[in-house]
Every structure is written in structure tokens, then in C-alpha cells.
Design a protein around this motif. Structure first.
Motif, mmCIF file in Angstrom:
data_model
loop_
_atom_site.group_PDB
_atom_site.id
_atom_site.type_symbol
_atom_site.label_atom_id
_atom_site.label_comp_id
_atom_site.label_asym_id
_atom_site.label_seq_id
_atom_site.Cartn_x
_atom_site.Cartn_y
_atom_site.Cartn_z
ATOM 1 N N GLU A 148 -6.389 6.336 23.674
ATOM 2 C CA GLU A 148 -6.270 7.756 23.321
ATOM 3 C C GLU A 148 -5.345 7.962 22.128
ATOM 4 O O GLU A 148 -5.484 8.947 21.395
ATOM 5 C CB GLU A 148 -5.745 8.544 24.530
ATOM 6 C CG GLU A 148 -6.653 8.472 25.739
ATOM 7 C CD GLU A 148 -5.999 9.015 26.995
ATOM 8 O OE1 GLU A 148 -6.658 8.980 28.058
ATOM 9 O OE2 GLU A 148 -4.835 9.463 26.922
ATOM 10 N N VAL A 149 -4.381 7.077 21.952
ATOM 11 C CA VAL A 149 -3.450 7.111 20.826
ATOM 12 C C VAL A 149 -3.577 5.779 20.088
ATOM 13 O O VAL A 149 -3.612 4.722 20.722
ATOM 14 C CB VAL A 149 -2.000 7.328 21.298
ATOM 15 C CG1 VAL A 149 -1.017 7.139 20.154
ATOM 16 C CG2 VAL A 149 -1.836 8.714 21.903
ATOM 17 N N VAL A 150 -3.656 5.839 18.778
ATOM 18 C CA VAL A 150 -3.796 4.630 17.964
ATOM 19 C C VAL A 150 -2.520 4.416 17.162
ATOM 20 O O VAL A 150 -2.022 5.337 16.509
ATOM 21 C CB VAL A 150 -4.999 4.735 17.007
ATOM 22 C CG1 VAL A 150 -5.106 3.480 16.143
ATOM 23 C CG2 VAL A 150 -6.285 4.952 17.797
ATOM 24 N N LEU A 151 -2.002 3.187 17.231
ATOM 25 C CA LEU A 151 -0.778 2.828 16.521
ATOM 26 C C LEU A 151 -1.094 1.794 15.452
ATOM 27 O O LEU A 151 -1.962 0.940 15.636
ATOM 28 C CB LEU A 151 0.257 2.235 17.490
ATOM 29 C CG LEU A 151 0.575 3.026 18.747
ATOM 30 C CD1 LEU A 151 1.531 2.241 19.635
ATOM 31 C CD2 LEU A 151 1.169 4.381 18.401
ATOM 32 N N THR A 152 -0.391 1.874 14.351
ATOM 33 C CA THR A 152 -0.473 0.832 13.334
ATOM 34 C C THR A 152 0.935 0.557 12.829
ATOM 35 O O THR A 152 1.892 1.217 13.227
ATOM 36 C CB THR A 152 -1.419 1.221 12.184
ATOM 37 O OG1 THR A 152 -1.636 0.074 11.355
ATOM 38 C CG2 THR A 152 -0.851 2.346 11.342
ATOM 39 N N VAL A 153 1.060 -0.438 11.935
ATOM 40 C CA VAL A 153 2.377 -0.872 11.467
ATOM 41 C C VAL A 153 2.342 -1.031 9.956
ATOM 42 O O VAL A 153 1.389 -1.588 9.406
ATOM 43 C CB VAL A 153 2.800 -2.213 12.117
ATOM 44 C CG1 VAL A 153 4.242 -2.548 11.743
ATOM 45 C CG2 VAL A 153 2.630 -2.164 13.626
ATOM 46 N N ALA A 154 3.381 -0.550 9.288
ATOM 47 C CA ALA A 154 3.531 -0.734 7.844
ATOM 48 C C ALA A 154 4.272 -2.042 7.600
ATOM 49 O O ALA A 154 5.428 -2.185 7.995
ATOM 50 C CB ALA A 154 4.306 0.435 7.234
ATOM 51 N N THR A 155 3.603 -3.003 6.960
ATOM 52 C CA THR A 155 4.184 -4.345 6.837
ATOM 53 C C THR A 155 4.269 -4.865 5.405
ATOM 54 O O THR A 155 4.790 -5.954 5.184
ATOM 55 C CB THR A 155 3.347 -5.357 7.634
ATOM 56 O OG1 THR A 155 2.005 -5.377 7.106
ATOM 57 C CG2 THR A 155 3.298 -4.989 9.108
ATOM 58 N N SER A 156 3.763 -4.102 4.440
ATOM 59 C CA SER A 156 3.611 -4.651 3.097
ATOM 60 C C SER A 156 4.712 -4.261 2.118
ATOM 61 O O SER A 156 4.721 -4.729 0.979
ATOM 62 C CB SER A 156 2.256 -4.227 2.499
ATOM 63 O OG SER A 156 1.197 -4.740 3.273
ATOM 64 N N GLY A 157 5.638 -3.402 2.540
ATOM 65 C CA GLY A 157 6.681 -2.983 1.623
ATOM 66 C C GLY A 157 6.156 -2.066 0.539
ATOM 67 O O GLY A 157 5.080 -1.482 0.647
ATOM 68 N N ARG A 158 6.892 -1.943 -0.537
ATOM 69 C CA ARG A 158 6.498 -1.032 -1.609
ATOM 70 C C ARG A 158 5.415 -1.630 -2.500
ATOM 71 O O ARG A 158 4.545 -0.918 -3.005
ATOM 72 C CB ARG A 158 7.725 -0.661 -2.461
ATOM 73 C CG ARG A 158 7.439 0.405 -3.514
ATOM 74 C CD ARG A 158 8.677 0.767 -4.312
ATOM 75 N NE ARG A 158 8.374 1.819 -5.273
ATOM 76 C CZ ARG A 158 8.442 3.111 -5.017
ATOM 77 N NH1 ARG A 158 8.803 3.524 -3.821
ATOM 78 N NH2 ARG A 158 8.140 4.005 -5.941
ATOM 79 N N THR A 159 5.456 -2.945 -2.693
ATOM 80 C CA THR A 159 4.538 -3.581 -3.639
ATOM 81 C C THR A 159 3.615 -4.603 -2.995
ATOM 82 O O THR A 159 2.678 -5.074 -3.636
ATOM 83 C CB THR A 159 5.328 -4.302 -4.740
ATOM 84 O OG1 THR A 159 6.064 -5.389 -4.159
ATOM 85 C CG2 THR A 159 6.290 -3.354 -5.432
ATOM 86 N N GLY A 160 3.870 -4.969 -1.753
ATOM 87 C CA GLY A 160 3.111 -6.042 -1.123
ATOM 88 C C GLY A 160 3.786 -7.383 -1.242
ATOM 89 O O GLY A 160 3.355 -8.358 -0.629
ATOM 90 N N HIS A 161 4.870 -7.461 -2.031
ATOM 91 C CA HIS A 161 5.581 -8.723 -2.231
ATOM 92 C C HIS A 161 7.031 -8.663 -1.744
ATOM 93 O O HIS A 161 7.626 -9.705 -1.493
ATOM 94 C CB HIS A 161 5.568 -9.116 -3.709
ATOM 95 C CG HIS A 161 4.184 -9.281 -4.272
ATOM 96 N ND1 HIS A 161 3.380 -10.357 -3.970
ATOM 97 C CD2 HIS A 161 3.460 -8.493 -5.100
ATOM 98 C CE1 HIS A 161 2.217 -10.232 -4.594
ATOM 99 N NE2 HIS A 161 2.239 -9.109 -5.288
ATOM 100 N N ASP A 162 7.581 -7.463 -1.630
ATOM 101 C CA ASP A 162 8.967 -7.337 -1.199
ATOM 102 C C ASP A 162 9.025 -7.107 0.308
ATOM 103 O O ASP A 162 8.044 -6.703 0.927
ATOM 104 C CB ASP A 162 9.667 -6.194 -1.938
ATOM 105 C CG ASP A 162 8.890 -4.887 -1.833
ATOM 106 O OD1 ASP A 162 7.657 -4.945 -1.666
ATOM 107 O OD2 ASP A 162 9.501 -3.812 -1.895
#
Length: 382
Positions: free
Chosen positions: A120-134
Motif C-alpha cells: 500500500e506504501v512504496v519506499l525507495t532510497v536515494a543512493t547516488s548523491g549529487r552527481t552519481g560519483h560522490d
């Protein structure tokens, strides 16, 4: 070391095979033929079937309606999902739930876990930082308002790029750093004051989101301020990505085997040619190395067993093999299929696109080699 799976883990894998049995890897338009996303959202029908099979609540404790299983069971299910390129946020949702259960407060656990386990609720995670490298935790700042003690609201500012399933999730788990050098995890609603999304696309054709946060106010009950929470979540996500790479690679090697067994040259199946057999054997060795390093990392996370290096060392080794191995598997498959492998009516090119995304997700091999070197320098193995 015993890599024998328990009955419960095997049952989870068997249930996953049943759910994914009729999923077509080419059920959406080819990313080679679309200028935007291959679909507006993830596979909601499949998501419902996963919920009905209790595979979304795999890691949740029984008190939250879950099976109470571990990272090994999750990786077994993810392995099956990647074989059919299942378009669902199973890894991100499961890992976020596990982090909330392990480190979140009672109110947060009670409010989210059962609903997320039911889909009923979907969660995700931000893992890439600002540029994808930091580092992801350095892309967003978090400061707590003064004067209200530990219950004060938090304010978030910053940008996270390439957030998976950002347009479909109800909450994004965002790592953020404080002035004191701590990392906190904030559960940010997708629709919220100060939150904006910019459309991005992965090599697989899936829609990602650039998450922009400007003075976003999050209540203290929705912030996990516990030492080690982000590192644990990142290790689980990375290990899950290795499981996806393994499942994808196994399916691609099988496709190559089936094709070369039927394709004939000079009156013989090309699979009987020594050069073809040697390449296939090398890729089989890659997959077995990917498998053993995956289960080592998953076992370390599940058991919290001590080792010569922290668990991050085993995770780094697994991701090095996963990134390099899955790249070699799909490249060899393209070579053995010839021009047929690039045909958009044949699913191999989709697996290649997904493999490139998995290779780079949560850091390519080079980044994990550097991290492993740092760990080896800091810990004596004698």
C-alpha cells in the motif's frame, strides 16, 4: 562456512519463481525505440502479486505481518526477479523497510511497515548523491531546529540524482549529513513542501528522478538518527544489487547456451566450437565467483558475524565481482549471438541495458576496489 539455504529461504525462492514465471522481459517498449521512459510507472499488477505472496514483507518481523527472514532470503528472491527483468522497486522497498525496522522508532515502524509489506506504501532510497560519483550522504544537509530538544523538526537542503522509482514512491529515504558529521536518514514524502523532482532516465529506459530539497521540513519521528543506520542500509542495497546482477547474468548465459546450441555453421552447432565453449566456460566461472561472493556478503549482513574485515569489505568484494562479471557476461552474449543480439525484437539487448545500469549502481568496480583498499590499509589481517 555453510551456504546451505534453510527451508524458509528455499520456500521464498520457490514462491518468487511462481510469481515471476509469467513475467515477460520485453513487456514494455524497447529503450532503444523510446525517447523517454519505457513506461509511466512500474508493474503494479506484479507488485500486487508479490504482496499477495508475502514477498514484499519478507524481512519484516511477524508483529508487522512479515516472515521475519533475512538478507539471504531477499537476495534469493531478487535473483529470480532479475531473470525476467521485473520492473518493481522490490530491492529499494525491502531494504528501506529493513532499515526502518532495525533503526526506526516504534511510531515510525508501526505506521509504515505493515502498509509497505502489503504494497500500500512504496519506499525507495536515494543512493547516488549529487552527481552519481560522490557519497550520497554528503549531497544533502540536515539541521535540527533549535529550542525543542530531540523532538524538533529537521530541515533538509540539497540534491540527490538518479533516485530509482522516485515518481512512483510514496516516501524517499534520504541520507543527509549534519554539521556535527553524523549521517541521518530522513523519510521524505514525494509530495511535500520544498520537494521537487526532475525527470531522468536510466540505460534500461526506466524513469529516475533528480530529487531537489529546499528547506524541506521533516518531523523528528520521520528521521532516523542512529549511528551506522546508513552504512547498514547501503550495504544491504549493494548486496541486493549483486543478487540482481547474478540473476540477470545467469539468464543471459542460458540464452547464449540455447542460441549457440541451435545456431549452425559448417553443419555443426556453434556451441561445439572450441572458441565458443571456452568463452562460455569463462563466463560460467564469472557467475560462480559472483555467486559465492554474494552469499558471503549476504551471510555477513544476516548473521552480523565478525570477520577479519568489517562487513563492508565482503560487500565491496561482491560488488567488484558483480560489476565486472555481469559486464563480461552480457558482452560475451552479444558476441556469441552476432547481429541477432542487437535485434530489438529479441530481449538480449534489454538485458545488456539493465546490466550496464546494475554495473554502475551504488558504485562501479573501481570505486569498490578503492574502498576495499582503504579497509585493508586500516585493518590488520594478521
Amino acid at each position: 562456512m555453510d551456504f546451505t539455504f534453510s527451508e524458509e529461504q528455499q520456500a521464498a525462492a520457490e514462491a518468487a519463481r511462481g510469481v515471476f514465471a509469467d513475467v515477460a522481459p520485453d513487456a514494455v517498449p524497447s529503450p532503444a525505440l523510446t525517447t523517454g521512459a519505457v513506461a509511466d510507472e512500474f508493474d503494479r499488477a506484479l507488485w500486487s502479486r508479490l504482496a499477495d505472496a508475502d514477498l514484499l514483507s519478507l524481512l519484516a518481523a511477524e508483529e508487522y505481518g512479515g516472515a521475519g527472514l533475512d538478507a539471504v532470503a531477499l537476495c534469493l528472491v531478487l535473483r529470480e526477479s532479475a531473470k525476467v527483468l521485473a520492473r518493481v522497486p522490490l530491492l529499494e522497498n525491502s531494504a528501506a523497510m529493513a532499515a526502518v525496522q532495525a533503526y526506526g522508532g516504534p511510531e515510525l515502524r508501526g505506521r509504515l511497515l505493515e502498509r509497505a509489506g502489503r504494497g500500500e506504501v512504496v519506499l525507495t532510497v536515494a543512493t547516488s548523491g549529487r552527481t552519481g560519483h560522490d557519497p550520497a550522504e554528503l549531497a544533502v544537509t540536515a539541521r535540527q531546529e533549535e529550542g525543542e530538544g530531540e523532538g524538533a523538526d529537521w530541515l533538509l537542503d540539497g540534491v540527490q540524482t538518479a533516485v530509482p522509482w522516485a515518481y512512483d514512491a510514496d516516501f524517499v529515504v534520504v541520507p543527509a549529513h549534519t554539521a556535527a558529521g553524523r549521517t541521518v536518514l530522513a523519510l521524505v514524502p514525494r509530495v511535500h513542501d520544498g520537494v521537487a523532482l526532475g525527470e531522468q532516465f536510466s540505460t534500461s529506459g526506466e524513469r529516475l528522478g533528480e530529487l531537489r530539497l529546499e528547506s524541506v521540513r521533516i518531523t523528528a519521528r520521520d528521521v532516523i538518527d542512529v549511528e551506522g543506520a546508513w552504512e547498514w542500509l547501503r550495504d544491504l542495497l549493494t548486496t541486493g544489487t549483486c543478487a540482481l546482477a547474478l540473476g540477470l547474468g545467469e539468464r543471459v548465459l542460458r540464452m547464449s547456451s540455447e542460441y549457440t546450441s541451435k545456431r549452425e555453421q559448417f553443419g555443426f552447432p556453434v556451441a561445439t566450437f572450441q572458441a565458443v565453449a571456452v568463452q562460455a566456460a569463462d563466463r560460467y566461472i564469472d557467475l560462480r565467483a559472483m555467486e559465492v561472493t554474494l552469499w558471503q556478503a549476504a551471510w555477513r549482513i544476516a548473521s552480523a558475524a565478525r570477520g577479519a574485515l568489517p562487513v563492508a569489505g565482503d560487500v565491496a568484494v561482491a560488488k567488484i565481482w558483480a560489476s565486472e562479471g555481469v559486464r563480461r557476461v552480457v558482452q560475451t552474449a552479444q558476441h556469441l549471438h552476432g547481429g541477432f543480439g542487437a535485434d530489438v525484437d529479441y530481449p538480449l539487448h534489454r538485458y545488456h541495458a539493465w546490466a550496464k545500469h546494475l554495473e554502475l549502481s551504488l558504485g562501479p568496480a573501481a570505486a569498490h576496489e578503492e574502498a576495499l583498499g582503504d579497509l585493508l590499509a586500516a585493518h590488520s589481517l594478521g
